[in-house]
Design a protein around this motif. Structure first.
Motif, short mmCIF file in Angstrom:
data_model
loop_
_atom_site.label_atom_id
_atom_site.label_comp_id
_atom_site.label_asym_id
_atom_site.label_seq_id
_atom_site.Cartn_x
_atom_site.Cartn_y
_atom_site.Cartn_z
N THR A 1 1.96 2.20 -3.47
CA THR A 1 0.88 2.83 -4.21
C THR A 1 0.71 4.28 -3.78
O THR A 1 0.56 5.17 -4.62
CB THR A 1 -0.45 2.06 -3.99
OG1 THR A 1 -0.23 0.70 -4.34
CG2 THR A 1 -1.58 2.64 -4.81
N ILE A 2 0.73 4.53 -2.48
CA ILE A 2 0.60 5.90 -1.96
C ILE A 2 1.76 6.75 -2.45
O ILE A 2 1.57 7.89 -2.90
CB ILE A 2 0.52 5.91 -0.42
CG1 ILE A 2 -0.78 5.25 0.04
CG2 ILE A 2 0.63 7.33 0.13
CD1 ILE A 2 -0.85 5.00 1.54
N LYS B 1 -0.87 10.06 5.38
CA LYS B 1 -1.16 8.62 5.43
C LYS B 1 0.14 7.82 5.29
O LYS B 1 0.36 6.86 6.01
CB LYS B 1 -2.14 8.25 4.32
CG LYS B 1 -2.62 6.82 4.40
CD LYS B 1 -3.74 6.55 3.41
CE LYS B 1 -4.25 5.13 3.59
NZ LYS B 1 -5.39 4.85 2.73
N GLU C 1 0.83 -1.21 0.00
CA GLU C 1 0.00 0.00 0.00
C GLU C 1 0.86 1.26 0.00
O GLU C 1 0.55 2.23 -0.68
CB GLU C 1 -0.95 0.01 1.20
CG GLU C 1 -1.88 1.21 1.17
CD GLU C 1 -2.76 1.32 2.39
OE1 GLU C 1 -3.63 2.20 2.38
OE2 GLU C 1 -2.58 0.56 3.34
N ASN C 2 1.98 1.25 0.76
CA ASN C 2 2.86 2.42 0.80
C ASN C 2 3.46 2.73 -0.56
O ASN C 2 3.68 3.90 -0.89
CB ASN C 2 3.96 2.24 1.84
CG ASN C 2 3.46 2.51 3.25
OD1 ASN C 2 2.34 2.97 3.44
ND2 ASN C 2 4.29 2.21 4.23
#
Length: 160
Positions: A5-6, A97, A2-3
């Motif tokens: 993608t962020i 985030k 996820e990191n």
């Protein structure tokens, strides 16, 4: 995962902020960009509220049928993020985030005054800096952000 993608989204937004600059920005430019955003939303049968502020003055505001006064609150809160950080509200959401921290705690701000949801983008003048903000409310935060980016891109292309 996820990191990653962020991080990729952050890099894309940072590139948008660095390339979607203006040589100058008039009230007429605000009208043109605002109307483009409204027309784009109509094509998708979506209702949005749009607000453009230049040098502390609201130079464009329109709330389509189907929006509510709540959109005006979101506009104020998202705009406050841009004015404080000179980054888009979506950038600040993803940045915090990625850092795994609360925006509100880290910056000591109130959720009654700030909203880190996509949909507010800085109006940046080359060589001068941020002089205003374009804000959209009514869609998903990513769609709000993309409507603004698309409008600025189309505006700049029309100048070529």
């Amino acid at each position: 995962m996820e990191n990653i993608t962020i991080q990729k989204k952050l890099e894309k937004i940072k590139e948008q902020e660095e390339t979607l600059l203006f040589k100058s920005f008039s009230n007429e430019n605000a009208l043109e960009i605002g109307l483009f955003i409204i027309e784009s939303a109509k094509k998708f049968n979506k209702s949005v509220a749009v607000n453009i502020v230049k040098n502390g003055q609201t130079v464009f505001h329109y709330a389509m049928d189907g929006t509510s006064p709540d959109q005006d609150e979101w506009i104020k809160k998202k705009s406050n993020v841009v004015f404080r950080h000179h980054h888009s509200s979506y950038y600040m959401k993803l940045y915090n985030k990625l850092k795994n921290r609360s925006y509100f705690e880290f910056y000591s701000v109130s959720p009654f005054e700030y909203a880190i949801h996509g949909g507010a983008f800085p109006i940046t003048i080359e060589g001068s800096g941020v002089i205003g903000v374009i804000t959209v409310s009514g869609l998903s935060q990513e769609e709000d952000h993309e409507l603004i980016v698309e409008a600025i891109t189309k505006f700049q292309t029309s100048l070529l």
